[in-house]
Design a protein around this motif. Structure first.
Motif, PDB file in Angstrom:
ATOM      1  N   UNK A 104      34.551  32.176   6.714  1.00 43.72           N
ATOM      2  CA  UNK A 104      33.882  33.403   6.242  1.00 43.72           C
ATOM      3  C   UNK A 104      33.600  33.383   4.745  1.00 43.72           C
ATOM      4  N   UNK A 105      34.525  32.828   3.956  1.00 49.92           N
ATOM      5  CA  UNK A 105      34.337  32.891   2.501  1.00 49.92           C
ATOM      6  C   UNK A 105      34.249  31.511   1.831  1.00 49.92           C
ATOM      7  N   UNK A 106      34.364  30.441   2.622  1.00 48.08           N
ATOM      8  CA  UNK A 106      34.117  29.098   2.098  1.00 48.08           C
ATOM      9  C   UNK A 106      35.205  28.502   1.223  1.00 48.08           C
ATOM     10  N   UNK A 165      12.596  39.691   8.684  1.00 48.00           N
ATOM     11  CA  UNK A 165      11.874  38.972   7.616  1.00 48.00           C
ATOM     12  C   UNK A 165      11.925  37.453   7.836  1.00 48.00           C
ATOM     13  N   UNK A 166      12.515  37.024   8.962  1.00 47.12           N
ATOM     14  CA  UNK A 166      12.543  35.590   9.277  1.00 47.12           C
ATOM     15  C   UNK A 166      13.693  34.844   8.617  1.00 47.12           C
ATOM     16  N   UNK A 167      14.755  35.573   8.264  1.00 51.21           N
ATOM     17  CA  UNK A 167      15.907  34.916   7.628  1.00 51.21           C
ATOM     18  C   UNK A 167      17.129  35.102   8.525  1.00 51.21           C
ATOM     19  N   UNK A 168      17.707  33.987   8.973  1.00 53.09           N
ATOM     20  CA  UNK A 168      18.885  34.054   9.847  1.00 53.09           C
ATOM     21  C   UNK A 168      20.142  33.937   8.991  1.00 53.09           C
ATOM     22  N   UNK A 169      20.944  35.000   8.988  1.00 48.14           N
ATOM     23  CA  UNK A 169      22.189  34.998   8.204  1.00 48.14           C
ATOM     24  C   UNK A 169      23.276  35.622   9.056  1.00 48.14           C
ATOM     25  N   UNK A 170      24.483  35.735   8.515  1.00 46.03           N
ATOM     26  CA  UNK A 170      25.550  36.375   9.286  1.00 46.03           C
ATOM     27  C   UNK A 170      26.451  37.163   8.355  1.00 46.03           C
ATOM     28  N   UNK A 171      27.401  37.845   8.975  1.00 49.04           N
ATOM     29  CA  UNK A 171      28.236  38.713   8.153  1.00 49.04           C
ATOM     30  C   UNK A 171      29.675  38.224   8.115  1.00 49.04           C
ATOM     31  N   UNK A 172      29.933  37.091   8.702  1.00 50.75           N
ATOM     32  CA  UNK A 172      31.307  36.585   8.758  1.00 50.75           C
ATOM     33  C   UNK A 172      31.326  35.511   9.804  1.00 50.75           C
ATOM     34  N   UNK A 173      32.399  35.405  10.566  1.00 49.04           N
ATOM     35  CA  UNK A 173      32.400  34.377  11.591  1.00 49.04           C
ATOM     36  C   UNK A 173      31.485  34.834  12.719  1.00 49.04           C
ATOM     37  N   UNK A 174      30.794  33.882  13.320  1.00 49.16           N
ATOM     38  CA  UNK A 174      29.824  34.201  14.365  1.00 49.16           C
ATOM     39  C   UNK A 174      30.481  34.960  15.510  1.00 49.16           C
ATOM     40  N   UNK A 175      31.699  34.575  15.832  1.00 51.45           N
ATOM     41  CA  UNK A 175      32.406  35.189  16.953  1.00 51.45           C
ATOM     42  C   UNK A 175      32.654  36.668  16.673  1.00 51.45           C
ATOM     43  N   UNK A 176      32.851  37.041  15.432  1.00 48.26           N
ATOM     44  CA  UNK A 176      33.212  38.413  15.102  1.00 48.26           C
ATOM     45  C   UNK A 176      31.994  39.276  14.804  1.00 48.26           C
ATOM     46  N   UNK A 177      30.820  38.648  14.649  1.00 48.77           N
ATOM     47  CA  UNK A 177      29.697  39.415  14.119  1.00 48.77           C
ATOM     48  C   UNK A 177      29.065  40.360  15.147  1.00 48.77           C
ATOM     49  N   UNK A 207      38.804  46.537   0.833  1.00 48.03           N
ATOM     50  CA  UNK A 207      38.981  47.719   1.674  1.00 48.03           C
ATOM     51  C   UNK A 207      38.104  47.565   2.929  1.00 48.03           C
ATOM     52  N   UNK A 208      38.411  48.331   3.995  1.00 47.55           N
ATOM     53  CA  UNK A 208      37.568  48.240   5.205  1.00 47.55           C
ATOM     54  C   UNK A 208      36.100  48.526   4.893  1.00 47.55           C
ATOM     55  N   UNK A 209      35.834  49.504   4.042  1.00 41.10           N
ATOM     56  CA  UNK A 209      34.447  49.834   3.700  1.00 41.10           C
ATOM     57  C   UNK A 209      33.753  48.674   3.000  1.00 41.10           C
ATOM     58  N   UNK A 210      34.472  48.072   2.056  1.00 37.93           N
ATOM     59  CA  UNK A 210      33.894  46.916   1.351  1.00 37.93           C
ATOM     60  C   UNK A 210      33.613  45.800   2.354  1.00 37.93           C
ATOM     61  N   UNK A 211      34.604  45.561   3.236  1.00 41.84           N
ATOM     62  CA  UNK A 211      34.479  44.451   4.188  1.00 41.84           C
ATOM     63  C   UNK A 211      33.299  44.640   5.139  1.00 41.84           C
ATOM     64  N   UNK A 212      32.923  45.878   5.402  1.00 41.19           N
ATOM     65  CA  UNK A 212      31.777  46.118   6.305  1.00 41.19           C
ATOM     66  C   UNK A 212      30.446  45.710   5.668  1.00 41.19           C
ATOM     67  N   UNK A 213      30.455  45.484   4.357  1.00 46.86           N
ATOM     68  CA  UNK A 213      29.228  45.051   3.675  1.00 46.86           C
ATOM     69  C   UNK A 213      29.198  43.546   3.436  1.00 46.86           C
ATOM     70  N   UNK A 214      29.896  42.781   4.283  1.00 44.20           N
ATOM     71  CA  UNK A 214      29.977  41.327   4.062  1.00 44.20           C
ATOM     72  C   UNK A 214      28.704  40.623   4.514  1.00 44.20           C
ATOM     73  N   UNK A 215      28.202  39.755   3.662  1.00 41.84           N
ATOM     74  CA  UNK A 215      27.014  38.943   3.990  1.00 41.84           C
ATOM     75  C   UNK A 215      27.354  37.478   3.745  1.00 41.84           C
ATOM     76  N   UNK A 216      27.033  36.630   4.717  1.00 42.41           N
ATOM     77  CA  UNK A 216      27.286  35.198   4.543  1.00 42.41           C
ATOM     78  C   UNK A 216      25.975  34.432   4.653  1.00 42.41           C
ATOM     79  N   UNK A 217      25.688  33.611   3.635  1.00 37.78           N
ATOM     80  CA  UNK A 217      24.504  32.749   3.630  1.00 37.78           C
ATOM     81  C   UNK A 217      25.001  31.322   3.513  1.00 37.78           C
TER      82      UNK A 217
END
Ligand code: PLP
Length: 380
Positions: free
Chosen positions: A152-154, A315-327, A342-352
């Motif tokens: 998730x965070x590399x 917009x044609x961009x494939x990204x995710x918000x964490x692990x694929x299984x959890x998204x 915090x849970x609120x912060x974590x809900x705004x997770x973007x992974x490229x």
């Protein structure tokens, strides 16, 4: 489409498909059969095993082919833990940021087999402190499991340091190297690991095949029982085309690993600088330097990641918000929670996550479009 989800999966390299194809239609023998057709499959299997062993700096007998990364983690953990339990050792050490393949396997051992677990806390960058691992070791510790790089965070964990500690205390050490495989050396001697799990689809091999390195002398019982394939460690007729595929994919990806590492690092830094410069309220998650070369993860404040991912897709961009299984489920990531978000912060997770298919032009397109998309989603 711009594919920025290489941590979820990767396309199969056509050279891998070419290597696999004859083993479905022409050389389809069962490797356990005595006649020529079977022996050819057995030869391909052993050839694949030797290729993997050479890359891992291991012995061919130390390689077990499996059906995926998840199975490799299960076999490593359940296989060694249950063997240790027979000797009265029922304590496991792991981290709260492992993949579910590890966390849920450990939880199952706790629930159903009376194991105890120590979860080593991580810092805000997702890094594990080897000194904390050492402090957690007990006389009844059966296994230490710490991933090589987080999905998730590399963040890249200090696996060799933890390996040295595990060896000093005589505790088997497993690492989930599924995310690391595409861009890092997998030399098991340098890493000082006893068990190392890989999955082909993360390095341009097919989905549904993985492998586990098991150091000679490591006590490991089978999880799946039946025939005597894989030296009794994993029963079931070997999936020869896929095993040929995982070996070929590993060979190809490790051959250009260093060049690709440098290329991805340059793209990543360009993308990171552009995002931080153009989009307010964005924070990089994971370690700034100790991270996978193509991996970027952020908290985008004021957005719900699922909406952002849908807007990006349009917009044609494939990204995710964490692990694929959890998204699929909009629950805050346990990894980010363990890192102190915090849970609120974590809900705004973007992974490229960048990979082989990405170019500088892709990065520039994303930098043109992403600020506008974030603004729109925030507005909505
Ligand atoms: N471990 C890690 C760190 C992963 O990222 C993944 C897949 O995302 C797995 C294990 C599971 O691998 P597989 O999809 O082959 O079961």
């Amino acid at each position: 489409m711009i594919y920025l989800d290489h941590s979820a999966t990767t396309p199969v390299d056509p050279r891998v498909v070419d290597a696999m194809t004859p083993y479905w239609t022409e050389m389809y023998g069962n490797p356990s059969s005595v006649y020529g057709l079977g022996r050819r499959s057995a030869a391909a299997l052993e050839d694949a095993r030797r290729t993997v062993a050479r890359i891992l700096n291991a012995q061919p007998t130390e390689i077990v082919f499996t059906s995926c990364g998840t199975e490799s983690d299960n076999l490593a953990i359940r296989g060694t833990a249950l063997a240790a339990a027979a000797k009265g050792r029922r304590h496991l050490i792991t981290t709260p940021i492992e993949h579910h393949a590890v966390l849920h396997t450990v939880a199952d051992l706790v629930e159903r087999f009376d194991f105890e677990v120590t979860h080593i806390p991580v810092d805000r960058s997702g890094l594990v402190d080897p000194a904390l691992v050492q402090a957690a070791i007990r006389p009844d510790t059966a296994l230490i499991s710490v991933m090589m790089a987080n999905n998730e965070v590399g963040t890249i964990e200090p696996v060799a340091e933890i390996g040295a500690i595990a060896r000093q205390f005589g505790v088997p050490f497993h690492t989930d190297a599924v995310q690391a495989a595409a861009s890092m050396s997998l030399d098991v001697e340098a890493l000082q690991v006893d068990l190392l799990a890989l999955s082909a689809h993360k390095f341009h091999g097919p989905k549904g095949v993985g492998l586990l390195y098991v150091r000679k002398g490591t006590r490991l019982g089978p999880v799946q029982t039946g025939g005597s394939q894989e030296r009794g460690r994993r029963a079931g007729t070997e999936n020869v085309p896929y095993i040929v595929g995982v070996a070929r994919a590993l060979e190809l990806s490790q051959a250009d690993r260093q060049a690709e590492h440098a290329r991805l690092l340059a793209l990543r830094e360009r993308l990171l600088a552009g995002i931080l410069e153009r989009i307010p309220g964005v924070e990089l998650t994971g370690h700034r330097e100790r991270r996978l070369p193509g991996h970027l993860s952020f908290i985008v404040r004021g957005v719900e990641a699922q909406s952002l991912l849908i807007a990006l897709d349009l917009a044609g961009i494939a990204a995710s918000s964490g692990s694929a299984c959890a998204s699929g489920a909009p629950t805050p990531s346990g990894v980010l929670r363990a890192m102190g978000y915090t849970p609120d912060e974590a809900l705004g997770a973007l992974r490229l996550t960048l990979g082989r298919s990405n170019s500088e032009a892709d990065v520039d397109t994303v930098l043109e479009q992403l600020p506008e998309i974030v603004k729109r989603v925030r507005g909505a």
